[in-house]
Each structure stands twice: as C-alpha cells, then as structure tokens.
Design a protein around this motif. Sequence first.
Motif, mmCIF file in Angstrom:
data_model
loop_
_atom_site.group_PDB
_atom_site.id
_atom_site.type_symbol
_atom_site.label_atom_id
_atom_site.label_comp_id
_atom_site.label_asym_id
_atom_site.label_seq_id
_atom_site.Cartn_x
_atom_site.Cartn_y
_atom_site.Cartn_z
ATOM 1 N N LEU A 1 0.640 -1.176 0.107
ATOM 2 C CA LEU A 1 -0.126 0.050 -0.092
ATOM 3 C C LEU A 1 0.669 1.129 0.119
ATOM 4 C CD1 LEU A 1 -2.584 1.533 0.159
ATOM 5 C CD2 LEU A 1 -2.788 1.070 2.771
ATOM 6 N N LEU A 2 1.768 1.324 0.754
ATOM 7 C CA LEU A 2 2.744 2.427 1.011
ATOM 8 C C LEU A 2 3.488 2.626 -0.353
ATOM 9 C CD1 LEU A 2 4.298 1.720 4.447
ATOM 10 C CD2 LEU A 2 2.785 3.560 3.629
ATOM 11 N N ALA A 3 3.952 1.400 -1.069
ATOM 12 C CA ALA A 3 4.521 1.703 -2.287
ATOM 13 C C ALA A 3 3.692 2.057 -3.377
ATOM 14 C CB ALA A 3 5.333 0.470 -2.790
ATOM 15 N N SER A 4 2.308 1.892 -3.338
ATOM 16 C CA SER A 4 1.439 2.072 -4.285
ATOM 17 C C SER A 4 1.104 3.376 -4.318
ATOM 18 C CB SER A 4 0.140 1.189 -4.104
ATOM 19 O OG SER A 4 0.358 -0.065 -4.409
ATOM 20 N N VAL A 5 1.029 4.052 -3.024
ATOM 21 C CA VAL A 5 0.681 5.372 -2.771
ATOM 22 C C VAL A 5 1.854 6.175 -3.433
ATOM 23 C CG1 VAL A 5 0.327 7.183 -1.328
ATOM 24 C CG2 VAL A 5 -1.089 5.344 -0.854
ATOM 25 N N PHE A 6 2.934 5.859 -3.123
ATOM 26 C CA PHE A 6 4.313 6.386 -3.410
ATOM 27 C C PHE A 6 4.133 6.604 -5.053
ATOM 28 C CE2 PHE A 6 8.719 6.127 -5.133
ATOM 29 C CZ PHE A 6 9.284 7.328 -4.373
ATOM 30 N N PHE A 7 4.057 5.429 -5.677
ATOM 31 C CA PHE A 7 4.225 5.390 -6.964
ATOM 32 C C PHE A 7 3.023 6.368 -7.802
ATOM 33 C CE2 PHE A 7 5.809 1.047 -6.942
ATOM 34 C CZ PHE A 7 7.072 1.255 -7.191
ATOM 35 N N ALA A 8 1.860 6.385 -7.193
ATOM 36 C CA ALA A 8 0.824 7.330 -7.572
ATOM 37 C C ALA A 8 1.108 8.541 -7.464
ATOM 38 C CB ALA A 8 -0.407 6.887 -6.911
ATOM 39 N N VAL A 9 1.565 9.033 -6.282
ATOM 40 C CA VAL A 9 1.894 10.622 -6.125
ATOM 41 C C VAL A 9 2.960 11.134 -6.569
ATOM 42 C CG1 VAL A 9 2.210 12.250 -4.170
ATOM 43 C CG2 VAL A 9 0.539 10.478 -3.854
ATOM 44 N N PHE A 10 4.157 10.337 -6.668
ATOM 45 C CA PHE A 10 5.555 10.880 -6.835
ATOM 46 C C PHE A 10 6.111 10.397 -8.232
ATOM 47 C CE2 PHE A 10 5.372 10.790 -2.252
ATOM 48 C CZ PHE A 10 5.748 12.286 -2.065
ATOM 49 N N CYS A 11 5.491 9.195 -8.844
ATOM 50 C CA CYS A 11 6.144 9.021 -10.058
ATOM 51 C C CYS A 11 5.232 9.167 -11.308
ATOM 52 C CB CYS A 11 6.489 7.781 -9.889
ATOM 53 S SG CYS A 11 7.587 7.318 -8.509
ATOM 54 N N ASN A 12 4.232 9.858 -11.329
ATOM 55 C CA ASN A 12 3.183 10.053 -12.412
ATOM 56 C C ASN A 12 3.043 11.587 -13.051
ATOM 57 O OD1 ASN A 12 1.854 7.207 -13.285
ATOM 58 N ND2 ASN A 12 2.210 7.138 -10.957
ATOM 59 N N SER A 13 3.849 12.236 -12.870
ATOM 60 C CA SER A 13 3.820 13.678 -13.290
ATOM 61 C C SER A 13 3.800 13.715 -14.652
ATOM 62 C CB SER A 13 5.005 14.319 -12.741
ATOM 63 O OG SER A 13 6.382 13.858 -13.404
ATOM 64 N N ALA A 14 4.402 12.866 -15.541
ATOM 65 C CA ALA A 14 4.083 13.202 -16.938
ATOM 66 C C ALA A 14 2.631 12.780 -17.162
ATOM 67 C CB ALA A 14 5.153 11.928 -17.477
ATOM 68 N N PHE A 15 2.128 11.664 -16.468
ATOM 69 C CA PHE A 15 0.809 11.261 -16.711
ATOM 70 C C PHE A 15 -0.387 12.452 -16.589
ATOM 71 C CE2 PHE A 15 -3.212 10.030 -14.977
ATOM 72 C CZ PHE A 15 -3.715 9.380 -15.882
ATOM 73 N N PHE A 16 -0.263 12.983 -15.222
ATOM 74 C CA PHE A 16 -1.271 14.027 -14.876
ATOM 75 C C PHE A 16 -0.907 15.646 -15.796
ATOM 76 C CE2 PHE A 16 -1.433 11.528 -11.069
ATOM 77 C CZ PHE A 16 -2.708 11.298 -10.806
ATOM 78 N N ARG A 17 0.403 15.587 -16.235
ATOM 79 C CA ARG A 17 0.420 16.709 -17.057
ATOM 80 C C ARG A 17 -0.392 16.664 -18.182
ATOM 81 N NH1 ARG A 17 5.805 17.051 -15.426
ATOM 82 N NH2 ARG A 17 6.679 16.036 -17.443
ATOM 83 N N ALA A 18 -0.038 15.302 -18.904
ATOM 84 C CA ALA A 18 -0.665 15.058 -20.448
ATOM 85 C C ALA A 18 -2.176 15.083 -19.949
ATOM 86 C CB ALA A 18 -0.504 13.651 -20.673
ATOM 87 N N VAL A 19 -2.795 14.565 -18.905
ATOM 88 C CA VAL A 19 -4.146 14.672 -18.651
ATOM 89 C C VAL A 19 -4.715 16.114 -18.572
ATOM 90 C CG1 VAL A 19 -6.157 14.157 -17.216
ATOM 91 C CG2 VAL A 19 -4.288 12.342 -17.488
ATOM 92 N N ALA A 20 -3.964 17.024 -17.884
ATOM 93 C CA ALA A 20 -4.179 18.239 -17.823
ATOM 94 C C ALA A 20 -4.169 19.022 -19.007
ATOM 95 C CB ALA A 20 -3.123 18.953 -16.778
ATOM 96 N N ALA A 21 -3.353 18.679 -20.053
ATOM 97 C CA ALA A 21 -3.303 19.216 -21.297
ATOM 98 C C ALA A 21 -4.604 19.127 -21.839
ATOM 99 C CB ALA A 21 -2.271 18.782 -22.101
ATOM 100 N N THR A 22 -5.173 18.066 -21.706
ATOM 101 C CA THR A 22 -6.495 17.541 -22.596
ATOM 102 C C THR A 22 -7.713 18.686 -22.029
ATOM 103 O OG1 THR A 22 -7.255 15.785 -20.840
ATOM 104 C CG2 THR A 22 -5.752 15.262 -22.688
ATOM 105 N N GLY A 23 -7.594 19.260 -20.969
ATOM 106 C CA GLY A 23 -8.796 19.888 -20.545
ATOM 107 C C GLY A 23 -9.506 19.288 -19.161
ATOM 108 N N ALA A 24 -9.198 18.088 -19.124
ATOM 109 C CA ALA A 24 -10.141 17.109 -18.331
ATOM 110 C C ALA A 24 -9.702 17.463 -16.387
ATOM 111 C CB ALA A 24 -9.526 15.691 -18.391
ATOM 112 N N LEU A 25 -9.085 18.316 -16.093
ATOM 113 C CA LEU A 25 -8.850 18.721 -14.983
ATOM 114 C C LEU A 25 -9.277 20.173 -14.489
ATOM 115 C CD1 LEU A 25 -5.156 17.230 -14.030
ATOM 116 C CD2 LEU A 25 -7.399 16.350 -13.941
ATOM 117 N N LYS A 26 -10.103 20.790 -15.407
ATOM 118 C CA LYS A 26 -10.452 22.097 -15.212
ATOM 119 C C LYS A 26 -11.781 21.943 -14.404
ATOM 120 C CE LYS A 26 -8.559 24.241 -19.550
ATOM 121 N NZ LYS A 26 -8.553 24.683 -20.968
ATOM 122 N N GLY A 27 -11.751 23.223 -13.568
ATOM 123 C CA GLY A 27 -13.032 23.378 -12.812
ATOM 124 C C GLY A 27 -13.157 22.186 -11.866
ATOM 125 N N ALA A 28 -14.526 22.346 -10.935
ATOM 126 C CA ALA A 28 -14.775 21.453 -9.711
ATOM 127 C C ALA A 28 -14.700 20.195 -10.387
ATOM 128 C CB ALA A 28 -15.924 22.015 -9.164
#
Length: 559
Positions: A36-63
């Motif tokens: 569980l600790l490793a899973s949270v670590f991977f999700a939070v600290f090792c997926n910046s490229a993924f979240f930047r790509a998702v943000a570029a699609t506009g999917a993270l805008k607004g509430a």
Amino acid sequence: MSSVVRRRPDFLGELARRFGPLLSYRPEITVERLALLASVFFAVFCNSAFFRAVAATGALKGAGGLLTGVALLVMIAALNMTLLCVLLNRWTAKPLLTVLLLTTAAASHFMSRYTIYLDADMLRNILHTDGKESGELLSWGVLPPMLWLGVLPSLMVWRVRLKRRPITRAMLVRVACIALAVLVAGGAALSSFQNLSALMRNHREVRHLITPGNYVVSLARVALHDGADHGPRMPVGANAKVVGRVAGQKPRLLVLVVGETVRAQNWGLNGYERQTTPQLRGIGPINFSHVTSCGSATEVSVPCMFSPYGRAHYDKDRIKHSESLLHVLEHAGIHTLWRDNQTGCKGVCDGLAFESFEHAKQPQVCDAEGCLDEVMLDGLESQIARQPGDMVVVLHQLGNHGPSYYKRYPSRLRRFTPTCDTAELGDCSREQIVNAYDNAVMYTDDFLARTIRFLSERTDRDTALIYLSDHGESLGENGLYLHGVPYAIAPDTQTHVPMVMWLSPGFAADRDVDVDCMKRGSDAPVSQDNLFHSVLGLMQVSTPEYDARLDLFGRCTGS
C-alpha cells in the motif's frame, strides 16, 4: 591552585545518542501494508508526466476536473495495489520493489523529460537498443530522480521487517486486499465516470504514461508475444522472377539507403528555410516531398516498409512472420546485401547476407562510441565485384539518431551554431538542438552525395539509389522530444519523412524511365507502402505480391 580540565566534545557519540534510536528503528509491517505504501508512493511521486498529459486535455479544469484528478489518483494507487498484491510475497517483496522503484524512477525521468509513451512498441525499441545508444541517454540529469525516487525509497524498503503469517491466513488476507483494491479502483472510476470515460475514449494513449503499470504490462506483452513463435517465416514471392531483360544487358546495382530519424520538415529539398541538402540540390535527384512513414519508431517502420502489407494493411504479426522484399529479390535471382551502422535489420534480412559496422575500427571515421555512416562505403566495391549479376545493397544509417545529434556529423559540417553538445536536451535551448540536428541532416546529404558519386563512376553496371528515412523526430514542439509516440497520435514531425531517388542515365534509358515525368509527380502524397512495389517494378521482378498501383515508377516507365 586548582586547574580546570576541559574535555573535547564527543561529536560522534552525541550523534549516536541523538540519532541512534532512529537509525536502529526497523518497523515490522505486513507485506500488504508495504504494498500500500509503495502504491501510494508510485501514484503521487512517479506520475507527473501522466497528470501533465491529462491536464493538457482540459480534463482537470473546474470543480469537476478536481474530482477527476482525485479519482485518477485513487484509481492509480488502487490499481498499483492490485498489481503489487499479485507480485509480492514475504520473500520477493524487497528485491522486486527495489527493481520496481529503480526502474520507475528512470521511467518517470525519461517520460517527464522527453514525453515518452511506454507502450509495447517502445519497450521493443528499448530492449533492442544497443549499449552505445542507450548509454547516450544516461547523463548527470538522471541522478537526482534516481536518488530521490529510486535509491532512498529502496533503502527504506530494506529497513522494514516483514511480519510472518500462517499460510492460510496470509492467502485469505491477500485475496481480501486484492478484492478491496479492485473495489476502490472501481469506486474511484464511478465517482467521475463521465469525465474518465471521455478521457480514456478520446485520449487512450495517456494510459501508457501511468507508471509502473505501463512498462510492467508492456513488458509482459512483449515477452508473451515475441517469445511465442520463432519458427520459419512465411514465404513471400517464392516464384518471383526477373522478366523483360534482354541478354547481354549490363547488370543493375540498386543501393537502398534506409535513413534514421530524419524528418521532412528539416529537409532542404522540401523547401526548408535552411539549405540542409546543398549537395543533393546540385545533383538534382527525384525528391518526394510528402512521404508518410509506417511507424514512428524503427522497430515498426523498417519491417513495415520492406513488407508487401505496409501501413494500409498493417498486421504486426503477419509482417514479423513473413519474408521481406529482400527475400523476394533473392527468390528472383537478385543478390542482396545489408550493411548496417545501426542495431540490425529488424528481421528484414534474416538468413541473407549481412554486415555490421557496430565494432568497425577505421580510425578516420570511428571512435570508441561508434562510426560515422560513411564507414559503410568502405569495402563496398569488393563486395559488389563478387556478384556478377543484378544486386541490391541496403545501407542502414545511424543518421540523426538522438538525443546525441552532435555526434552524428564530422566537425567540418558543424555549420549551424551554437549546438547542443550533450544528450541532456533539457539543458539546451531549442535553437541549439535544431542547429545540431540540422548539421546531422547535412551529413546525410553528404553521405548520399558520396554514394551517388560512387555509383555514377561505375561503367560496368547501370546504377540507382533510393533514400528513405524510417521515421521523423520531435525537437521540442509541444514539449515532445525524440520519437516513438503511438502512431495514432504521433505528430507530423515523427511521421513525415524525406525520400529521394536517383538513376544513372544508363539505368533510366535501359529501364525506359522518364525522370522528368517522375519529378513532375513528386509532390503527390506517397508513403513507405510504395517502397516494396517500386523496387520490384524498377528491378523488373514479376510476382503476385507486386501491385502496379503502388509502383512509383509505373506511370513514367515505358515497359
């Protein structure tokens, strides 16, 4: 009089008293909690490229976008937990997590730096890359993420003690954890189902940015798929034969140059603002300005361009297990030779004559890190002399292989400055990167001009040359570098490639090719699918696999 004795402070002893309990602290936890600790670590600290790509699609805008982001984070952590619960046990947990942490740290760095998508095709490229090429990617810039995301977490993993459980209870707990992780992942997906379904429907490629699942799943697919069948290739053109040749004609020599990572946008003959092809401009070959590649990486494009199926009927398994254009030529009695300054012929020349220059020792053009492409012209004369009949020679370039563009040309061709003289492209300006890349394009121009001069001086054969790059390259546009983006979303810079053809006067006359007619039609859209059929048509090979509609010489040839 009494004297005062001053004691030197025991510095190391003081450190031991203050930090000793912390350094000796070795918590005892279960494998599931470690997962569980490793899973949270991977999700939070090792997926910046993924979240930047998702943000570029506009999917993270607004509430609604905030909810989508949280749902994605929870879902990734839960899926990681599912994966780790399957892979880990009390004996494998520490070594496997160490490998995953170090690999994920490297993957996260390169995905963030170059926007690399780790799908199965990219894993094949990585696995088939030789040590010299992969070594160019290892620079000082990779050390910080390897330290903070790989080494230090691995040390913490080895500090913990794993609790023992009776086997029955351990199995029940593990099944319960997997079930709970799947439920949490499903619940997170349902909490923002509309946005997530739209994201995955319209931007499915972003899943290849989720670490460590992306490379673990892709590696498994490559291992299962590539190891499934090593049998003989299915014959192609087994009854091929040369037709229409008159006895006593000069033998023909076609040199087919397979380029590497040259994009059409920086090709001088295509109208690029810089004249990166000055020698070819003086020669005046047939230049095709709108050519589409079959893939965005060598592992896809090279086998595809030499197959009769191409991108129009693309089937990776069928291409992999079938003979290539070179086998068809051999069936027709035309000798072939593959000379390689790259990482091999990708199965195209299996069972046929092959020469590698990976470890060539010519000091004028080679050093410990490799050779310039002109090394492939060394000894070519003697190889040709051994074959009295028609012959096709393939020269597979190192070309503009990145990120070390500055190593792909001699100092005399360092025309555009300042250049990026490091493999760490993030440390260079875009101007420096493009300058180094364009200098490397000029070396391809120089290499092709040398090869054409070599062919034009021959009096014993009718000669011709075809040059076609395997794929293009991104040089920082929209944050993309290098190549290998999934084909469905690959930018034009990675799929628009240069192609030129040159025929000696004797070859053009003997084959009745109207070169001016070819030049007039050279602005029409074509693709790597045309190569297979155009070579067969030019060499007058008859086989059921030949499609005259895809023969670029067909409309300008008398017979």
